[in-house]
Design a protein around this motif. Structure first.
Motif, PDB file in Angstrom:
ATOM      1  N   ALA A  86       0.814  -1.221   0.000  1.00  0.00           N
ATOM      2  CA  ALA A  86       0.000   0.000   0.000  1.00  0.00           C
ATOM      3  C   ALA A  86       0.846   1.268   0.000  1.00  0.00           C
ATOM      4  N   GLN A  87       2.076   1.170   0.459  1.00  0.00           N
ATOM      5  CA  GLN A  87       2.951   2.335   0.479  1.00  0.00           C
ATOM      6  C   GLN A  87       3.492   2.654  -0.910  1.00  0.00           C
ATOM      7  N   GLN A  88       3.355   1.720  -1.833  1.00  0.00           N
ATOM      8  CA  GLN A  88       3.827   1.937  -3.194  1.00  0.00           C
ATOM      9  C   GLN A  88       2.823   2.801  -3.949  1.00  0.00           C
ATOM     10  N   SER A  89       3.296   3.540  -4.895  1.00  0.00           N
ATOM     11  CA  SER A  89       2.467   4.437  -5.685  1.00  0.00           C
ATOM     12  C   SER A  89       1.368   3.672  -6.423  1.00  0.00           C
ATOM     13  N   GLU A  90       0.185   4.262  -6.429  1.00  0.00           N
ATOM     14  CA  GLU A  90      -0.990   3.738  -7.137  1.00  0.00           C
ATOM     15  C   GLU A  90      -1.387   2.329  -6.717  1.00  0.00           C
ATOM     16  N   SER A  91      -1.133   1.964  -5.467  1.00  0.00           N
ATOM     17  CA  SER A  91      -1.527   0.642  -5.001  1.00  0.00           C
ATOM     18  C   SER A  91      -2.865   0.713  -4.274  1.00  0.00           C
ATOM     19  N   ARG A  92      -3.480  -0.437  -4.067  1.00  0.00           N
ATOM     20  CA  ARG A  92      -4.750  -0.530  -3.358  1.00  0.00           C
ATOM     21  C   ARG A  92      -4.500  -1.068  -1.961  1.00  0.00           C
ATOM     22  N   HIS A  93      -5.263  -0.557  -1.026  1.00  0.00           N
ATOM     23  CA  HIS A  93      -5.095  -0.915   0.380  1.00  0.00           C
ATOM     24  C   HIS A  93      -6.442  -1.460   0.861  1.00  0.00           C
ATOM     25  N   SER A  94      -6.547  -2.777   1.018  1.00  0.00           N
ATOM     26  CA  SER A  94      -7.842  -3.366   1.347  1.00  0.00           C
ATOM     27  C   SER A  94      -7.921  -3.800   2.803  1.00  0.00           C
ATOM     28  N   HIS A  95      -9.132  -3.813   3.311  1.00  0.00           N
ATOM     29  CA  HIS A  95      -9.433  -4.226   4.677  1.00  0.00           C
ATOM     30  C   HIS A  95     -10.694  -5.079   4.638  1.00  0.00           C
ATOM     31  N   ASN A  96     -10.884  -5.876   5.672  1.00  0.00           N
ATOM     32  CA  ASN A  96     -12.168  -6.519   5.918  1.00  0.00           C
ATOM     33  C   ASN A  96     -12.856  -5.721   7.014  1.00  0.00           C
ATOM     34  N   VAL A  97     -14.143  -5.458   6.838  1.00  0.00           N
ATOM     35  CA  VAL A  97     -14.936  -4.778   7.855  1.00  0.00           C
ATOM     36  C   VAL A  97     -16.054  -5.731   8.247  1.00  0.00           C
ATOM     37  N   PHE A  98     -16.123  -6.049   9.541  1.00  0.00           N
ATOM     38  CA  PHE A  98     -17.180  -6.920  10.055  1.00  0.00           C
ATOM     39  C   PHE A  98     -18.329  -6.064  10.557  1.00  0.00           C
ATOM     40  N   LEU A  99     -19.556  -6.467  10.213  1.00  0.00           N
ATOM     41  CA  LEU A  99     -20.774  -5.715  10.514  1.00  0.00           C
ATOM     42  C   LEU A  99     -21.841  -6.660  11.034  1.00  0.00           C
ATOM     43  N   ALA A 121     -17.567  -7.055   4.832  1.00  0.00           N
ATOM     44  CA  ALA A 121     -17.395  -6.218   3.649  1.00  0.00           C
ATOM     45  C   ALA A 121     -15.911  -6.129   3.318  1.00  0.00           C
ATOM     46  N   LEU A 122     -15.576  -6.412   2.058  1.00  0.00           N
ATOM     47  CA  LEU A 122     -14.226  -6.163   1.571  1.00  0.00           C
ATOM     48  C   LEU A 122     -14.235  -4.722   1.095  1.00  0.00           C
ATOM     49  N   VAL A 123     -13.351  -3.907   1.672  1.00  0.00           N
ATOM     50  CA  VAL A 123     -13.335  -2.483   1.347  1.00  0.00           C
ATOM     51  C   VAL A 123     -11.944  -2.047   0.923  1.00  0.00           C
ATOM     52  N   GLU A 124     -11.900  -0.960   0.185  1.00  0.00           N
ATOM     53  CA  GLU A 124     -10.630  -0.364  -0.221  1.00  0.00           C
ATOM     54  C   GLU A 124     -10.509   0.989   0.452  1.00  0.00           C
ATOM     55  N   LEU A 125      -9.392   1.222   1.120  1.00  0.00           N
ATOM     56  CA  LEU A 125      -9.125   2.507   1.749  1.00  0.00           C
ATOM     57  C   LEU A 125      -8.852   3.530   0.653  1.00  0.00           C
ATOM     58  N   ILE A 126      -9.578   4.629   0.684  1.00  0.00           N
ATOM     59  CA  ILE A 126      -9.360   5.699  -0.277  1.00  0.00           C
ATOM     60  C   ILE A 126      -8.341   6.638   0.351  1.00  0.00           C
ATOM     61  N   GLN A 127      -7.143   6.624  -0.194  1.00  0.00           N
ATOM     62  CA  GLN A 127      -6.066   7.432   0.359  1.00  0.00           C
ATOM     63  C   GLN A 127      -5.898   8.699  -0.468  1.00  0.00           C
ATOM     64  N   THR A 128      -5.705   9.813   0.230  1.00  0.00           N
ATOM     65  CA  THR A 128      -5.460  11.068  -0.456  1.00  0.00           C
ATOM     66  C   THR A 128      -3.959  11.254  -0.627  1.00  0.00           C
TER      67      THR A 128
END
Length: 116
Positions: free
Chosen positions: A52-65, A105-112
């Protein structure tokens, strides 16, 4: 996941695209807050953090609900982490086990971008 409610330690606002007529024959799409849910955001693995620290990469998480949480693909989940830093996640998918004791939920962190 017995005792799931106690583990849902974050409040997340659910934002969803809504489309309305613009009065001139077209449509306008906006994000509207539709719910607030309790969730547990899993931390990414060390490998995922490195990638995720690399340029233009995706950073995913699992969110339990909770199983009946009003969350679906395409939604944004907004909240703050343990340090009070604002985070926005885009929902990629939502699944439940065969016995619906939770939703995941599989989610992607939207990083600025830094400074942006």
């Amino acid at each position: 996941m017995k005792g799931l409610g106690r583990r849902l330690n974050r409040s997340l606002a659910v934002w969803r695209e809504t489309t309305t007529d613009d009065g001139a024959g077209g449509q306008e799409t906006t994000l509207t807050q539709v719910a607030t849910v309790r969730g547990k955001v899993d931390q990414p693995s060390p490998t995922e953090r490195l990638i995720a620290q690399q340029s233009e990469s995706r950073h995913s998480h699992n969110v339990f609900l909770l199983p009946r949480a009003n969350v679906r693909r395409g939604d944004e989940l907004r909240g703050t982490d343990a340090l009070g830093k604002a985070q926005t996640f885009r929902v990629q998918s939502v699944v439940q086990p065969s016995t619906p004791v939770y939703s995941k939920a599989l989610v992607e962190l939207i990083q600025t971008q830094p400074g942006g």
